[in-house]
Enzyme design. Structure first.
Site, PDB file in Angstrom:
ATOM      1  N   GLY A   8      21.210   8.557   6.641  1.00  0.00           N
ATOM      2  CA  GLY A   8      20.751   8.317   5.281  1.00  0.00           C
ATOM      3  C   GLY A   8      21.426   9.260   4.301  1.00  0.00           C
ATOM      4  O   GLY A   8      22.262  10.090   4.674  1.00  0.00           O
ATOM      5  N   GLY A  12      23.322  14.726   6.539  1.00  0.00           N
ATOM      6  CA  GLY A  12      24.246  15.594   7.266  1.00  0.00           C
ATOM      7  C   GLY A  12      25.309  14.810   8.014  1.00  0.00           C
ATOM      8  O   GLY A  12      26.079  15.376   8.790  1.00  0.00           O
ATOM      9  N   SER A  14      28.095  13.349   6.994  1.00  0.00           N
ATOM     10  CA  SER A  14      29.478  13.710   6.664  1.00  0.00           C
ATOM     11  C   SER A  14      29.880  15.022   7.308  1.00  0.00           C
ATOM     12  O   SER A  14      30.966  15.133   7.884  1.00  0.00           O
ATOM     13  CB  SER A  14      29.648  13.804   5.145  1.00  0.00           C
ATOM     14  OG  SER A  14      29.388  12.558   4.544  1.00  0.00           O
ATOM     15  N   ALA A  37      39.120   8.645   1.654  1.00  0.00           N
ATOM     16  CA  ALA A  37      37.965   8.699   0.760  1.00  0.00           C
ATOM     17  C   ALA A  37      37.866   7.376   0.005  1.00  0.00           C
ATOM     18  O   ALA A  37      38.839   6.935  -0.610  1.00  0.00           O
ATOM     19  CB  ALA A  37      38.112   9.856  -0.217  1.00  0.00           C
ATOM     20  N   THR A  38      36.687   6.755   0.069  1.00  0.00           N
ATOM     21  CA  THR A  38      36.512   5.442  -0.565  1.00  0.00           C
ATOM     22  C   THR A  38      35.742   5.502  -1.881  1.00  0.00           C
ATOM     23  O   THR A  38      35.616   4.497  -2.559  1.00  0.00           O
ATOM     24  CB  THR A  38      35.756   4.486   0.382  1.00  0.00           C
ATOM     25  OG1 THR A  38      34.449   4.997   0.606  1.00  0.00           O
ATOM     26  CG2 THR A  38      36.502   4.309   1.690  1.00  0.00           C
ATOM     27  N   HIS A  53      32.552  17.563  -1.718  1.00  0.00           N
ATOM     28  CA  HIS A  53      33.202  17.118  -0.482  1.00  0.00           C
ATOM     29  C   HIS A  53      34.617  17.682  -0.379  1.00  0.00           C
ATOM     30  O   HIS A  53      35.047  18.119   0.690  1.00  0.00           O
ATOM     31  CB  HIS A  53      33.243  15.588  -0.419  1.00  0.00           C
ATOM     32  CG  HIS A  53      32.013  14.965   0.136  1.00  0.00           C
ATOM     33  ND1 HIS A  53      31.859  14.714   1.480  1.00  0.00           N
ATOM     34  CD2 HIS A  53      30.877  14.552  -0.459  1.00  0.00           C
ATOM     35  CE1 HIS A  53      30.682  14.165   1.691  1.00  0.00           C
ATOM     36  NE2 HIS A  53      30.064  14.058   0.528  1.00  0.00           N
ATOM     37  N   ARG A  57      36.304  20.353   2.680  1.00  0.00           N
ATOM     38  CA  ARG A  57      37.256  19.687   3.560  1.00  0.00           C
ATOM     39  C   ARG A  57      38.400  20.626   3.935  1.00  0.00           C
ATOM     40  O   ARG A  57      38.851  21.422   3.124  1.00  0.00           O
ATOM     41  CB  ARG A  57      37.812  18.471   2.797  1.00  0.00           C
ATOM     42  CG  ARG A  57      38.461  17.447   3.641  1.00  0.00           C
ATOM     43  CD  ARG A  57      38.901  16.253   2.807  1.00  0.00           C
ATOM     44  NE  ARG A  57      37.806  15.677   2.051  1.00  0.00           N
ATOM     45  CZ  ARG A  57      37.942  15.146   0.836  1.00  0.00           C
ATOM     46  NH1 ARG A  57      39.116  15.122   0.237  1.00  0.00           N
ATOM     47  NH2 ARG A  57      36.906  14.638   0.221  1.00  0.00           N
ATOM     48  N   GLU A  65      43.044   8.346  -0.981  1.00  0.00           N
ATOM     49  CA  GLU A  65      41.932   7.823  -1.761  1.00  0.00           C
ATOM     50  C   GLU A  65      42.129   6.323  -1.886  1.00  0.00           C
ATOM     51  O   GLU A  65      43.098   5.864  -2.483  1.00  0.00           O
ATOM     52  CB  GLU A  65      41.866   8.497  -3.126  1.00  0.00           C
ATOM     53  CG  GLU A  65      41.536   9.971  -3.022  1.00  0.00           C
ATOM     54  CD  GLU A  65      41.493  10.680  -4.368  1.00  0.00           C
ATOM     55  OE1 GLU A  65      42.140  10.203  -5.320  1.00  0.00           O
ATOM     56  OE2 GLU A  65      40.808  11.709  -4.463  1.00  0.00           O
TER      57      GLU A  65
END
Length: 180
Positions: A8, A12, A14, A37-38, A53, A57, A65
């Site tokens: 959800g 956590g 990611s 990345a979307t 994010h 990383r 992207e």
């Protein structure tokens, strides 16, 4: 090796997926990690999420992207030394639904699933789990939940490993591989 990580919002998922691909790629000196990345920055709050994010990383990872044409991004890095993280299917599907083009939605989903079947490297796919909440109040939200739930089921069948993350804790739902 394909690994689906579900969870959800703020579960956590990611962080777990990033740690998993980092650990797996560290075992191979010739591994090349690519982060697809979307998301799109539609407002200030989303810009802040994206920045958060980006800051956590690994700097060693390359970034693509791609908010819509996920299969093309996957094909660009398709080789046996590729370690790929796709973040995330939830936002990618949202982007496609916002186009309001049924044929494009179907085409891109089919292209994505086909590209996964052909992918030669190791990959982790992050997606939201929408099956635990209440029935959405409007038609678009219900459509989104239906589409994502169906796509997650297909992905779970295609992946050797499926993990559900809740409160930062991983629960293995499927493990058909000896890889960690």
């Amino acid at each position: 090796m394909r690994h689906l990580v579900l969870g959800g919002v703020r579960s956590g998922k990611s962080d777990f997926a990033e740690r998993w691909i980092e650990a797996l790629s560290s075992e191979n000196d010739s591994a090349v990690v690519t982060y697809i990345a979307t998301s799109q920055a539609w407002d200030e709050e989303m810009k802040a999420r994206i920045l958060a994010h980006q800051l956590k990383r690994s700097e060693k990872w390359s970034l693509i992207e791609e908010p819509l044409f996920l299969s093309q991004a996957i094909e660009r890095v398709n080789n046996t030394n590729s370690y790929l993280i796709i973040e995330c299917i939830t936002l990618w599907l949202t982007n496609l639904l916002c186009l309001e083009d049924e044929s494009k939605l179907k085409e891109e989903k089919n292209n994505f699933l086909s590209s996964l079947e052909c992918f030669q490297g190791k990959l982790v796919i992050v997606s939201g789990e929408v099956g635990l909440g209440i029935m959405p109040i409007n038609a678009l939200a219900r459509r989104f939940a239906d589409e994502l739930g169906s796509l997650n089921q297909v992905l779970a069948q295609q992946c050797q490993k499926v993990t559900l993350v809740s409160a930062g804790l991983p629960l293995t739902l499927k493990n058909e591989s000896d890889d960690s």
